[in-house]
Design a protein around this motif. Sequence first.
Motif, PDB file in Angstrom:
ATOM      1  N   VAL A  48       0.832  -1.211   0.000  1.00 55.69           N
ATOM      2  CA  VAL A  48       0.000   0.000   0.000  1.00 55.69           C
ATOM      3  C   VAL A  48       0.866   1.261   0.000  1.00 55.69           C
ATOM      4  O   VAL A  48       0.552   2.238  -0.684  1.00 55.69           O
ATOM      5  CB  VAL A  48      -0.975   0.007   1.207  1.00 55.69           C
ATOM      6  CG1 VAL A  48      -1.835   1.254   1.168  1.00 55.69           C
ATOM      7  CG2 VAL A  48      -1.848  -1.227   1.211  1.00 55.69           C
ATOM      8  N   VAL A  49       1.966   1.227   0.737  1.00 55.99           N
ATOM      9  CA  VAL A  49       2.853   2.402   0.749  1.00 55.99           C
ATOM     10  C   VAL A  49       3.323   2.709  -0.670  1.00 55.99           C
ATOM     11  O   VAL A  49       3.266   3.847  -1.135  1.00 55.99           O
ATOM     12  CB  VAL A  49       4.071   2.168   1.676  1.00 55.99           C
ATOM     13  CG1 VAL A  49       5.163   3.200   1.412  1.00 55.99           C
ATOM     14  CG2 VAL A  49       3.644   2.226   3.138  1.00 55.99           C
ATOM     15  N   GLY A  53       0.503   5.101  -1.268  1.00 57.28           N
ATOM     16  CA  GLY A  53       1.145   6.143  -0.475  1.00 57.28           C
ATOM     17  C   GLY A  53       1.970   7.097  -1.319  1.00 57.28           C
ATOM     18  O   GLY A  53       1.797   8.318  -1.237  1.00 57.28           O
ATOM     19  N   VAL A  54       2.845   6.556  -2.160  1.00 59.46           N
ATOM     20  CA  VAL A  54       3.724   7.438  -2.934  1.00 59.46           C
ATOM     21  C   VAL A  54       2.915   8.307  -3.914  1.00 59.46           C
ATOM     22  O   VAL A  54       3.095   9.528  -3.944  1.00 59.46           O
ATOM     23  CB  VAL A  54       4.840   6.637  -3.629  1.00 59.46           C
ATOM     24  CG1 VAL A  54       5.659   7.531  -4.539  1.00 59.46           C
ATOM     25  CG2 VAL A  54       5.741   5.992  -2.580  1.00 59.46           C
ATOM     26  N   PRO A  55       1.983   7.724  -4.694  1.00 60.63           N
ATOM     27  CA  PRO A  55       1.173   8.601  -5.554  1.00 60.63           C
ATOM     28  C   PRO A  55       0.375   9.639  -4.752  1.00 60.63           C
ATOM     29  O   PRO A  55       0.240  10.794  -5.192  1.00 60.63           O
ATOM     30  CB  PRO A  55       0.212   7.631  -6.257  1.00 60.63           C
ATOM     31  CG  PRO A  55       0.858   6.302  -6.171  1.00 60.63           C
ATOM     32  CD  PRO A  55       1.695   6.300  -4.932  1.00 60.63           C
ATOM     33  N   PHE A 221      -1.350   7.098   7.669  1.00 64.63           N
ATOM     34  CA  PHE A 221      -0.934   7.750   8.905  1.00 64.63           C
ATOM     35  C   PHE A 221       0.571   7.924   8.937  1.00 64.63           C
ATOM     36  O   PHE A 221       1.095   8.990   9.257  1.00 64.63           O
ATOM     37  CB  PHE A 221      -1.412   6.942  10.113  1.00 64.63           C
ATOM     38  CG  PHE A 221      -1.164   7.641  11.413  1.00 64.63           C
ATOM     39  CD1 PHE A 221      -2.075   8.577  11.889  1.00 64.63           C
ATOM     40  CD2 PHE A 221      -0.028   7.382  12.147  1.00 64.63           C
ATOM     41  CE1 PHE A 221      -1.835   9.248  13.077  1.00 64.63           C
ATOM     42  CE2 PHE A 221       0.218   8.043  13.342  1.00 64.63           C
ATOM     43  CZ  PHE A 221      -0.695   8.975  13.810  1.00 64.63           C
ATOM     44  N   THR A 222       1.277   6.873   8.576  1.00 59.80           N
ATOM     45  CA  THR A 222       2.723   6.925   8.720  1.00 59.80           C
ATOM     46  C   THR A 222       3.367   7.864   7.710  1.00 59.80           C
ATOM     47  O   THR A 222       4.410   8.447   7.976  1.00 59.80           O
ATOM     48  CB  THR A 222       3.344   5.516   8.644  1.00 59.80           C
ATOM     49  OG1 THR A 222       4.715   5.606   9.008  1.00 59.80           O
ATOM     50  CG2 THR A 222       3.256   4.939   7.261  1.00 59.80           C
ATOM     51  N   LEU A 223       2.752   8.038   6.545  1.00 60.83           N
ATOM     52  CA  LEU A 223       3.320   8.982   5.578  1.00 60.83           C
ATOM     53  C   LEU A 223       2.776  10.399   5.775  1.00 60.83           C
ATOM     54  O   LEU A 223       3.019  11.275   4.951  1.00 60.83           O
ATOM     55  CB  LEU A 223       3.054   8.510   4.155  1.00 60.83           C
ATOM     56  CG  LEU A 223       3.925   7.340   3.665  1.00 60.83           C
ATOM     57  CD1 LEU A 223       3.426   6.812   2.328  1.00 60.83           C
ATOM     58  CD2 LEU A 223       5.381   7.768   3.527  1.00 60.83           C
ATOM     59  N   SER A 224       2.047  10.615   6.851  1.00 56.72           N
ATOM     60  CA  SER A 224       1.453  11.936   7.129  1.00 56.72           C
ATOM     61  C   SER A 224       0.565  12.423   5.990  1.00 56.72           C
ATOM     62  O   SER A 224       0.611  13.594   5.614  1.00 56.72           O
ATOM     63  CB  SER A 224       2.525  13.005   7.371  1.00 56.72           C
ATOM     64  OG  SER A 224       3.358  12.663   8.422  1.00 56.72           O
ATOM     65  N   LEU A 225      -0.236  11.511   5.437  1.00 55.07           N
ATOM     66  CA  LEU A 225      -1.069  11.895   4.302  1.00 55.07           C
ATOM     67  C   LEU A 225      -2.497  12.189   4.713  1.00 55.07           C
ATOM     68  O   LEU A 225      -2.996  11.638   5.679  1.00 55.07           O
ATOM     69  CB  LEU A 225      -1.084  10.759   3.272  1.00 55.07           C
ATOM     70  CG  LEU A 225       0.252  10.522   2.586  1.00 55.07           C
ATOM     71  CD1 LEU A 225       0.158   9.350   1.629  1.00 55.07           C
ATOM     72  CD2 LEU A 225       0.691  11.781   1.859  1.00 55.07           C
ATOM     73  N   GLY A 226      -3.134  13.055   3.940  1.00 54.91           N
ATOM     74  CA  GLY A 226      -4.559  13.296   4.120  1.00 54.91           C
ATOM     75  C   GLY A 226      -4.890  14.424   5.071  1.00 54.91           C
ATOM     76  O   GLY A 226      -6.053  14.696   5.328  1.00 54.91           O
TER      77      GLY A 226
END
Length: 477
Positions: A48-49, A53-55, A221-226
């Motif tokens: 998923v990351v 996540g990256v996009p 959450f871990t990529l600080s997204l959203g």
Amino acid sequence: MTRESWQTRIGFILAAVGSAVGLGNLWRFPWMASENGGAAFLVVYLGVVLLVGVPGLLAEFTIGRRARRNPVGALRDLSDSRFWSAFGHVFVVTAVALLSFYSVVGGWILRYFAESFTGAYFADPGAHFAAIDYGAAAVGFHLLFLAATAVIVLRGVRRGIERATKVMMPAILVLLGGLAAWGLTLDGAAAGVAFYLTPDVGYLRANFLDILPAAAGQALFTLSLGAGTMLTYASYLGEDRSLAADGAAIAVLNTLVGVLAGVVVFPILFALGAGAGPAGPGALFVSLAGAFAALPYGQVVGAAFFGVVALAALSSSISMLEIPVAFLVDEYGVSRRRAVAGLAGLFAVTGSVVALDPDLFGFVAGPLVDLLLTGGLVGFMLFAGWVLGVDAVAELRAGAGALARSLATPWLYAVGVALPAFLMFTLVSALAAAAGVPVGPLSVFGLELDRTRVLLVVTALVAVASFLGLRRPQSVL
Ligand code: TRP
């Protein structure tokens, strides 16, 4: 007044990695992994990351750098639409929800750091955590953590955030690497490594659809997204950097720290015969603290561990506070000083309320944050895909190398169509599971239907309808 900006490329990357690496990696990740099959969870999470996540990170980056503004101003200026500027305000709410609970956990960490030296939690870790988790003591440490956060943000983008994270990130890597090396030498550590790094394919197959929403929530959450954190950080960038290269570096570094955290946590737990440990927000504090109590040099190891976690938490909390600060500074011309002071006052109150009520804490830290982050990222993706359209592709290409340039158009399709549909699916599944909708087959008008298939179809329809509604002339889709 000219807008602030990062001083160096590495400064931006470290600040963004600092935001990404935090309690998500060190506290939430081992807890989620232990509840979802260890290595099986790790595999899905890594997928998923990479694929979502990256996009998603790049969607926030392109919007932020194009607009050079906070999330509210960015969505408004780039769209000229009432809907999007109203939607932007959701991110202010998200920041409040995030920092209110994060600062409470940050406070626990500060307390455990101090108590590692005195050994206060050594005798009975379970009872100790239960005595300090919520209530007046938790409020006090939350305020301390919040004050530390506010002091850094007060000093601004270069002198505060960039400088602090430049020191903190290497320190985290060195300490964590040292702890991992030490943990691996313990008797019995091998079982922990096996649980963590050897996926059980049977478990993965049987539980894939249940692991997926948990892994997706964790990846965001871990990529600080959203929440608009990454958007805001990218708004302090110039056009000469490759967003794609920076985004990839950030995702890789964050993942490395997450995986390394697991290599620290699981061997220590298994060496003590604690197995994957008890679940829940107290997992780290009870099982790991118990392990430190029983191990040689427990005081030193405990202090080193909670010291790393405290640094990581702080480099993330500053990124949460920076969202509403940027909003007040950009939109209302408030000075940074005043913005920080006012917001710190607000968070002092909201965090204290959360620190006093375990049920509220559970709700804010779990379902509320999941909902806001997933909804927020779907919003950013649709915005990049349908409102910016060709402009998002141009923005991604600016300063980028050949590979990123050729992937820009496929990326736009992914963030415009496929990934929002996927995220809506995970969101609806998670909500259905939380509401107690059975996992097994549903019977609708005599038809036996799998819950997940129904959800997939419904979310796909909703996603398609929203794309049609948001279509803009300049869109290339
Ligand atoms: N990513 C951080 C962590 O793993 C937390 C965080 C910071 C965050 N800023 C965010 C999470 C914005 C979601 C949105 O601890």
